[in-house]
Design a protein around this motif. Structure first.
Motif, PDB file in Angstrom:
ATOM      1  N   VAL A  74     -10.409   4.676   5.709  1.00  0.00           N
ATOM      2  CA  VAL A  74      -9.532   3.502   5.798  1.00  0.00           C
ATOM      3  C   VAL A  74      -9.867   2.792   7.102  1.00  0.00           C
ATOM      4  O   VAL A  74      -9.828   3.401   8.177  1.00  0.00           O
ATOM      5  N   VAL A  75     -10.203   1.492   7.004  1.00  0.00           N
ATOM      6  CA  VAL A  75     -10.542   0.698   8.186  1.00  0.00           C
ATOM      7  C   VAL A  75      -9.561  -0.466   8.269  1.00  0.00           C
ATOM      8  O   VAL A  75      -9.350  -1.184   7.289  1.00  0.00           O
ATOM      9  N   ARG A  76      -8.962  -0.651   9.438  1.00  0.00           N
ATOM     10  CA  ARG A  76      -8.026  -1.754   9.665  1.00  0.00           C
ATOM     11  C   ARG A  76      -8.717  -2.861  10.451  1.00  0.00           C
ATOM     12  O   ARG A  76      -9.510  -2.593  11.357  1.00  0.00           O
ATOM     13  N   TYR A  77      -8.357  -4.114  10.099  1.00  0.00           N
ATOM     14  CA  TYR A  77      -8.920  -5.293  10.763  1.00  0.00           C
ATOM     15  C   TYR A  77      -7.779  -6.220  11.187  1.00  0.00           C
ATOM     16  O   TYR A  77      -6.678  -6.173  10.617  1.00  0.00           O
ATOM     17  N   ASP A  78      -8.063  -7.069  12.166  1.00  0.00           N
ATOM     18  CA  ASP A  78      -7.082  -8.090  12.519  1.00  0.00           C
ATOM     19  C   ASP A  78      -7.232  -9.294  11.588  1.00  0.00           C
ATOM     20  O   ASP A  78      -8.044  -9.285  10.660  1.00  0.00           O
ATOM     21  N   SER A 100      -9.158  -0.294  13.785  1.00  0.00           N
ATOM     22  CA  SER A 100      -9.112   1.170  13.745  1.00  0.00           C
ATOM     23  C   SER A 100      -9.848   1.674  12.525  1.00  0.00           C
ATOM     24  O   SER A 100     -10.077   0.936  11.565  1.00  0.00           O
ATOM     25  N   ARG A 101     -10.204   2.945  12.575  1.00  0.00           N
ATOM     26  CA  ARG A 101     -10.925   3.579  11.459  1.00  0.00           C
ATOM     27  C   ARG A 101     -10.404   5.010  11.330  1.00  0.00           C
ATOM     28  O   ARG A 101     -10.283   5.735  12.324  1.00  0.00           O
ATOM     29  N   LYS A 102     -10.112   5.395  10.093  1.00  0.00           N
ATOM     30  CA  LYS A 102      -9.586   6.732   9.848  1.00  0.00           C
ATOM     31  C   LYS A 102     -10.325   7.360   8.684  1.00  0.00           C
ATOM     32  O   LYS A 102     -10.410   6.772   7.604  1.00  0.00           O
ATOM     33  N   ASP A 106       0.865  -1.173   0.000  1.00  0.00           N
ATOM     34  CA  ASP A 106       0.000   0.000   0.000  1.00  0.00           C
ATOM     35  C   ASP A 106       0.905   1.227   0.000  1.00  0.00           C
ATOM     36  O   ASP A 106       2.111   1.124   0.241  1.00  0.00           O
ATOM     37  N   ARG A 107       0.337   2.401  -0.261  1.00  0.00           N
ATOM     38  CA  ARG A 107       1.129   3.626  -0.273  1.00  0.00           C
ATOM     39  C   ARG A 107       1.670   3.942   1.118  1.00  0.00           C
ATOM     40  O   ARG A 107       2.637   4.664   1.271  1.00  0.00           O
ATOM     41  N   THR A 108       1.018   3.436   2.165  1.00  0.00           N
ATOM     42  CA  THR A 108       1.476   3.683   3.528  1.00  0.00           C
ATOM     43  C   THR A 108       2.290   2.517   4.068  1.00  0.00           C
ATOM     44  O   THR A 108       2.603   2.465   5.241  1.00  0.00           O
ATOM     45  N   GLY A 109       2.622   1.534   3.208  1.00  0.00           N
ATOM     46  CA  GLY A 109       3.408   0.387   3.628  1.00  0.00           C
ATOM     47  C   GLY A 109       2.533  -0.821   3.878  1.00  0.00           C
ATOM     48  O   GLY A 109       1.315  -0.709   4.008  1.00  0.00           O
ATOM     49  N   PRO A 110       3.119  -2.028   3.938  1.00  0.00           N
ATOM     50  CA  PRO A 110       2.339  -3.243   4.164  1.00  0.00           C
ATOM     51  C   PRO A 110       1.605  -3.189   5.501  1.00  0.00           C
ATOM     52  O   PRO A 110       2.173  -2.821   6.523  1.00  0.00           O
ATOM     53  N   ALA A 111       0.332  -3.543   5.479  1.00  0.00           N
ATOM     54  CA  ALA A 111      -0.473  -3.525   6.697  1.00  0.00           C
ATOM     55  C   ALA A 111      -0.391  -4.886   7.382  1.00  0.00           C
ATOM     56  O   ALA A 111      -0.361  -5.920   6.715  1.00  0.00           O
ATOM     57  N   PRO A 112      -0.365  -4.933   8.729  1.00  0.00           N
ATOM     58  CA  PRO A 112      -0.278  -6.216   9.431  1.00  0.00           C
ATOM     59  C   PRO A 112      -1.553  -7.040   9.316  1.00  0.00           C
ATOM     60  O   PRO A 112      -1.513  -8.263   9.387  1.00  0.00           O
ATOM     61  N   GLY A 113      -2.699  -6.390   9.162  1.00  0.00           N
ATOM     62  CA  GLY A 113      -3.962  -7.101   9.052  1.00  0.00           C
ATOM     63  C   GLY A 113      -4.683  -6.731   7.781  1.00  0.00           C
ATOM     64  O   GLY A 113      -4.097  -6.204   6.829  1.00  0.00           O
ATOM     65  N   TRP A 114      -5.965  -7.024   7.727  1.00  0.00           N
ATOM     66  CA  TRP A 114      -6.774  -6.673   6.568  1.00  0.00           C
ATOM     67  C   TRP A 114      -7.067  -5.176   6.581  1.00  0.00           C
ATOM     68  O   TRP A 114      -7.139  -4.540   7.634  1.00  0.00           O
ATOM     69  N   THR A 115      -7.268  -4.620   5.394  1.00  0.00           N
ATOM     70  CA  THR A 115      -7.546  -3.194   5.259  1.00  0.00           C
ATOM     71  C   THR A 115      -8.686  -2.983   4.282  1.00  0.00           C
ATOM     72  O   THR A 115      -8.685  -3.548   3.185  1.00  0.00           O
ATOM     73  N   LEU A 116      -9.648  -2.177   4.680  1.00  0.00           N
ATOM     74  CA  LEU A 116     -10.723  -1.753   3.780  1.00  0.00           C
ATOM     75  C   LEU A 116     -10.495  -0.281   3.461  1.00  0.00           C
ATOM     76  O   LEU A 116     -10.317   0.536   4.372  1.00  0.00           O
ATOM     77  N   LYS A 117     -10.490   0.018   2.171  1.00  0.00           N
ATOM     78  CA  LYS A 117     -10.272   1.391   1.729  1.00  0.00           C
ATOM     79  C   LYS A 117     -11.315   1.769   0.685  1.00  0.00           C
ATOM     80  O   LYS A 117     -11.642   0.961  -0.186  1.00  0.00           O
ATOM     81  N   THR A 118     -11.828   2.980   0.802  1.00  0.00           N
ATOM     82  CA  THR A 118     -12.624   3.521  -0.294  1.00  0.00           C
ATOM     83  C   THR A 118     -11.688   4.399  -1.120  1.00  0.00           C
ATOM     84  O   THR A 118     -10.889   5.161  -0.569  1.00  0.00           O
ATOM     85  N   GLU A 119     -11.789   4.283  -2.423  1.00  0.00           N
ATOM     86  CA  GLU A 119     -10.894   5.022  -3.314  1.00  0.00           C
ATOM     87  C   GLU A 119     -11.691   5.889  -4.272  1.00  0.00           C
ATOM     88  O   GLU A 119     -11.463   5.905  -5.486  1.00  0.00           O
ATOM     89  N   ALA A 120     -12.630   6.637  -3.711  1.00  0.00           N
ATOM     90  CA  ALA A 120     -13.427   7.560  -4.512  1.00  0.00           C
ATOM     91  C   ALA A 120     -12.557   8.727  -4.960  1.00  0.00           C
ATOM     92  O   ALA A 120     -11.642   9.156  -4.247  1.00  0.00           O
ATOM     93  N   GLN A 121     -12.834   9.268  -6.149  1.00  0.00           N
ATOM     94  CA  GLN A 121     -12.114  10.446  -6.603  1.00  0.00           C
ATOM     95  C   GLN A 121     -12.477  11.664  -5.764  1.00  0.00           C
ATOM     96  O   GLN A 121     -11.674  12.591  -5.649  1.00  0.00           O
TER      97      GLN A 121
END
Length: 452
Positions: free
Chosen positions: A312-316, A323-325, A290-305
């Motif tokens: 960005v939501v992180r999962y184990d 976490s949610r950002k 990913d642009r922020t580096g490999p994530a340790p768990g699953w990641t959900l991202k919306t990539e709307a223009q």
């Protein structure tokens, strides 16, 4: 000591800015046509992408299977590939897009609700991907991105000097706010250039400034400045220069096959309110680049223009949210850049934004064509037709100061100015015919000040 009248000083300032405007236009106008044309088409990226995927939509939903089964089907079709991401279908009858990477590069696999691979696309060959490379690099990689950045810098100079030349000096609004249509072709072409330039100047400057974070030299310098000041928490989530797409680096070895715990993917998709999110919605497995580096768990991202709507939501490893950002969690400077990028791509305000983008592109094309016609019709035979260089006067210090400030803020403008100065002094000024053709006065010659 001779005293120059204020009128002659104003005329000298006008002529030197006219000369800057002329050379800036000469350098950028051909590229402005390319950027305006490709940019106006890219405004419709969501619609173009949907049309390109039309065969993978509105499919039967009977016998639908879980996302994990769809991923396994895609991996079975490319057994040595690695899972990069799973794109959630927008509607129940849409195919899921499973992005894979293997030794042959990235590929987008489209899998039906029944977990059957029904098609694949090369992401680098998609219409909007090619359009982006033309718009951002002229299909020339890093050197092309430098050219585009330099064009953007000189376009800023062109617009600012053009506004000075346009500035009303009496005579009413005709030819200033609207073109004069019945005073001959010469006046018409002049007015089309000046009036369209006036109306588009603000919008064009917004586009040019909002593109700076993408530019290779400016964007990297900006990133390094933020690193040095401790103002960069994570890698920017936009491309800089001729970077490859997020996570796809041709020189990186392809990791061994694997997709993590796919049951976690099922859980994430089942609990994701797709209808309330700005698509596309991607789920990436643990370790996916990913642009922020490999994530340790699953990641959900919306990539709307429309980037302010992205999360960005992180999962184990089990698919439990960690976490949610969202946009509000970004730093103010990143929020400002996100607004600028969303406006640049025509997605910040929906259709009004697209209309504004189309108007900007059309006005730039009109300005480019009319400027070219004016130059071609007015240029003297045997010369380039550049405005004569006037004698320097005290009042030019302000104009030069503005140019120096712009050069300090725009590295590629500074580099190109140095290059032009070296070429002019070391080469062109020593060749009489070339000097005469370009309108460069000799060392002992005196140019006539005043407006022609």
């Amino acid at each position: 000591m001779s005293v120059v009248s204020p009128r002659l000083e104003r005329a000298a300032v006008y002529r030197i800015l006219w000369r800057w405007h002329f050379y800036a236009g000469l350098m950028v106008l051909p590229f402005i046509l390319i950027l305006a044309a490709t940019g106006s088409i890219y405004l419709f990226k969501p619609q173009i992408d949907r049309w390109e995927e039309r065969a993978f939509r509105d499919l039967p939903t009977t016998g639908s299977m879980a996302p994990s089964a769809q991923v396994r089907a895609a991996l079975a079709a490319r057994p040595h590939a690695r899972l990069e991401s799973y794109r959630l279908p927008e509607a129940a009858g849409d195919a899921a897009m499973v992005a894979l990477t293997d030794a042959d590069g990235p590929v987008q696999m489209f899998v039906s609700p029944q977990a059957k691979v029904i098609g694949m696309l090369d992401p680098a060959s998609r219409f909007t991907a090619v359009l982006v490379r033309i718009h951002g690099t002229l299909l020339a990689g890093t050197p092309g991105s430098w050219i585009v950045e330099t064009v953007g810098c000189w376009a800023i100079v062109m617009i600012l000097t053009g506004l000075y030349l346009w500035w009303p000096r009496g005579g009413g609004a005709a030819g200033v706010i609207w073109p004069r249509l019945r005073q001959g072709r010469r006046v018409l072409w002049r007015d089309l250039h000046a009036v369209s330039g006036f109306w588009v100047s603000g919008l064009a400057l917004v586009l040019l400034v909002s593109a700076l974070p993408w530019d290779g030299v400016w964007g990297e310098a900006f990133r390094l400045a933020r690193v040095q000041t401790g103002n960069l928490r994570e890698r920017p989530d936009w491309k800089i220069g001729a970077e490859t797409h997020a996570g796809h680096h041709p020189d990186r070895p392809v990791p061994p096959p694997g997709a993590g715990n796919l049951l976690a993917l099922d859980r994430i998709v089942a609990t994701t309110p797709v209808a309330r999110l700005a698509g596309p919605v991607l789920v990436k497995p643990p370790g996916a680049p990913d642009r922020t580096g490999p994530a340790p768990g699953w990641t959900l991202k919306t990539e709307a223009q429309n980037r302010p709507r992205n999360i960005v939501v992180r999962y184990d490893d089990q698919g439990r949210e960690v976490s949610r950002k969202g946009f509000a969690d970004k730093q103010p400077i990143d929020q400002l850049i996100a607004y600028g990028i969303a406006w640049h791509e025509g997605q910040l305000l929906g259709w009004p934004n697209i209309v504004a983008g189309l108007f900007t592109a059309l006005a730039l094309i009109v300005m480019t064509v009319s400027g070219t016609v004016m130059w071609w019709r007015r240029r003297p035979s045997g010369t380039l037709g550049a405005p004569p260089l006037p004698e320097m006067s005290a009042r030019m210090g302000g104009a030069l100061a503005i140019l120096l400030v712009l050069a300090a803020l725009l590295p590629m403008l500074a580099l190109s100015l140095i290059l032009v100065a070296v070429i002019e002094r070391a080469v062109l000024a020593r060749v009489p015919r070339m000097r005469m053709w370009l309108g460069i006065p000799g060392r002992n010659s005196t140019a006539t000040a005043g407006r022609g």
